[in-house]
Design a protein around this motif. Structure first.
Motif, PDB file in Angstrom:
ATOM      1  N   ALA A  73      11.782   5.797  -2.958  1.00 49.03           N
ATOM      2  CA  ALA A  73      11.714   4.882  -1.737  1.00 49.03           C
ATOM      3  C   ALA A  73      11.900   5.426  -0.524  1.00 49.03           C
ATOM      4  N   VAL A  74      12.632   6.402  -0.241  1.00 53.62           N
ATOM      5  CA  VAL A  74      12.916   6.837   1.211  1.00 53.62           C
ATOM      6  C   VAL A  74      11.736   7.907   1.340  1.00 53.62           C
ATOM      7  N   ALA A  75      11.083   8.592   0.225  1.00 49.50           N
ATOM      8  CA  ALA A  75       9.831   9.267   0.418  1.00 49.50           C
ATOM      9  C   ALA A  75       8.830   8.676   0.873  1.00 49.50           C
ATOM     10  N   MET A  76       8.697   7.127   0.706  1.00 49.24           N
ATOM     11  CA  MET A  76       7.591   6.372   0.856  1.00 49.24           C
ATOM     12  C   MET A  76       7.777   5.768   2.443  1.00 49.24           C
ATOM     13  N   GLY A  77       8.995   6.005   2.842  1.00 55.45           N
ATOM     14  CA  GLY A  77       9.197   5.378   4.259  1.00 55.45           C
ATOM     15  C   GLY A  77       9.955   4.116   4.239  1.00 55.45           C
ATOM     16  N   LEU A  78      10.603   3.689   2.847  1.00 58.33           N
ATOM     17  CA  LEU A  78      11.421   2.304   2.575  1.00 58.33           C
ATOM     18  C   LEU A  78      12.937   2.732   2.699  1.00 58.33           C
ATOM     19  N   GLY A  90       0.619  -1.364   0.015  1.00 62.12           N
ATOM     20  CA  GLY A  90       0.042  -0.076   0.210  1.00 62.12           C
ATOM     21  C   GLY A  90       0.740   1.282  -0.090  1.00 62.12           C
ATOM     22  N   LYS A  91       2.085   1.065   0.607  1.00 62.96           N
ATOM     23  CA  LYS A  91       2.814   2.176   0.479  1.00 62.96           C
ATOM     24  C   LYS A  91       3.348   2.878  -0.804  1.00 62.96           C
TER      25      LYS A  91
END
Length: 271
Positions: A43-48, A21-22
Motif C-alpha cells: 500500500a505504501v509503495a502505491m502512495g496509500l 488506478g493506483k
C-alpha cells in the motif's frame, strides 16, 4: 482505461473509486507472478496508507474495489506475497503431525510450506467446530487426533493443511453445532475434500442422529434454524430437519455422545 476498473464498473454497475488506478501497478505485478512484500508495504509503495489493503475502515470504497478485483480477476493461490499476518491465519491441531512438540500445535503462514509434507502421526482426524469443545476433548483424551475448525474461518493456511494430508491418505470426520450455520460450515468443509465423500465426513453426525437429538435435546430458536443453502445431500437433509423442527443443538450438549463415537471411529478406522 484500466482493464481492472473497466471490469469492475461493467460487472458491478458502480463507478470505481478515485484512487483505483493506483492499484494497477500492484495487479500487474500479481499477474506477472512477482513476489510481493507484506500488504502494508504494498500500500505504501502505491502512495496509500499502510492499512488501506488490510482495513476496510481506512478507505471503504477503495478496499471494496481491491477485494473485488482480487476475488474476480485472480485465481486462488495466484498471489505470491510475504504475509505479515499471524493472527487469524492459523491451523490448530493435536496429534496430526509426527513431532515431539507439545500439543496442541498451532501453525502460522510462515510454517505452511514445510508442514505440507511433514510426517503424519495419524491418518485419521476429527475436525471440531468450536474452540471449547476441542480444548475439552484434548484435555480428556490427549492422544486423540483432533483439528480445530474455529468457526467459519476457512483461511488459506487451514485449507491447504486440510487438503494436502487428505491427498496423503488422511481420513476426516466433522463435528459441529447442529444449527443452520453449523450445517453450512460442515458442508463447506466437506466440499474442500477431493477424495472423501460428504457422507464419510458426516459419519459421526448423520441425518438420523440429528432427528433424534433435536427431538430429545433441541432448543427452539427461529434465528438459528433458518434454511441456508448447502450442496451435499447429507447436509441438505440435516438442514431441512433443523428448519422443520425449528430447533438447534450446540456441541457442548453432545460431549458424552462425542466421546463414545469418536473412540469407536478411531478404533474402526485405525491404519
Amino acid at each position: 482505461m484500466s482493464s481492472y476498473i473497466d471490469a469492475f464498473e461493467k460487472v458491478t454497475g458502480q463507478p470505481a473509486p478515485p484512487e483505483a488506478g493506483k492499484l494497477d501497478q500492484l495487479f500487474n505485478q500479481i499477474r506477472q507472478g512477482k513476489t510481493l512484500p507484506p500488504r502494508g508495504q504494498q500500500a505504501v509503495a502505491m502512495g496509500l496508507t499502510a492499512h488501506t489493503l488490510n482495513d476496510a475502515r481506512e478507505d471503504p470504497a477503495l478496499f471494496a474495489y481491491y477485494r473485488w478485483v482480487m476475488t474476480h480477476c485472480f485465481k486462488s493461490g495466484q498471489v505470491n506475497e510475504l504475509t505479515a499476518r499471524l493472527i487469524g491465519m492459523a491451523f490448530t491441531s493435536a496429534n496430526i503431525f509426527d513431532t515431539d512438540l507439545p500439543q496442541p500445535l498451532t501453525l502460522n503462514p510462515w510454517q505452511l510450506t514445510p508442514m505440507l509434507d511433514f510426517p503424519l502421526k495419524n491418518k485419521q482426524a476429527v475436525v471440531i467446530e468450536n474452540n471449547g469443545v476441542f480444548a475439552l476433548l484434548h484435555q480428556e483424551h490427549p492422544d486423540w487426533p483432533l483439528i480445530l475448525q474455529s468457526g467459519n474461518d476457512f483461511n488459506e493456511v487451514y485449507v491447504q493443511l486440510i487438503q494436502r494430508p487428505e491427498a496423503r491418505g488422511m481420513r476426516y470426520v466433522y463435528l459441529g453445532d447442529l444449527d443452520s450455520a453449523g450445517i453450512q460450515m460442515a458442508d463447506q468443509f466437506a466440499r474442500l475434500l477431493k477424495q472423501t465423500s460428504a457422507e464419510e465426513v458426516a459419519a459421526l453426525q448423520q441425518p438420523t442422529d440429528v432427528r433424534l437429538w433435536l427431538a430429545d435435546l433441541g432448543k427452539i430458536d427461529v434465528r438459528r434454524t433458518k434454511q441456508r443453502k448447502v450442496v451435499s445431500p447429507v447436509y441438505q437433509a440435516e438442514m431441512t430437519t433443523i428448519a422443520l423442527f425449528g430447533k438447534f443443538i450446540e456441541q457442548e450438549q453432545l460431549m458424552g455422545v462425542y466421546e463414545e463415537r469418536i473412540a469407536e471411529w478411531l478404533e474402526a478406522t485405525e491404519v
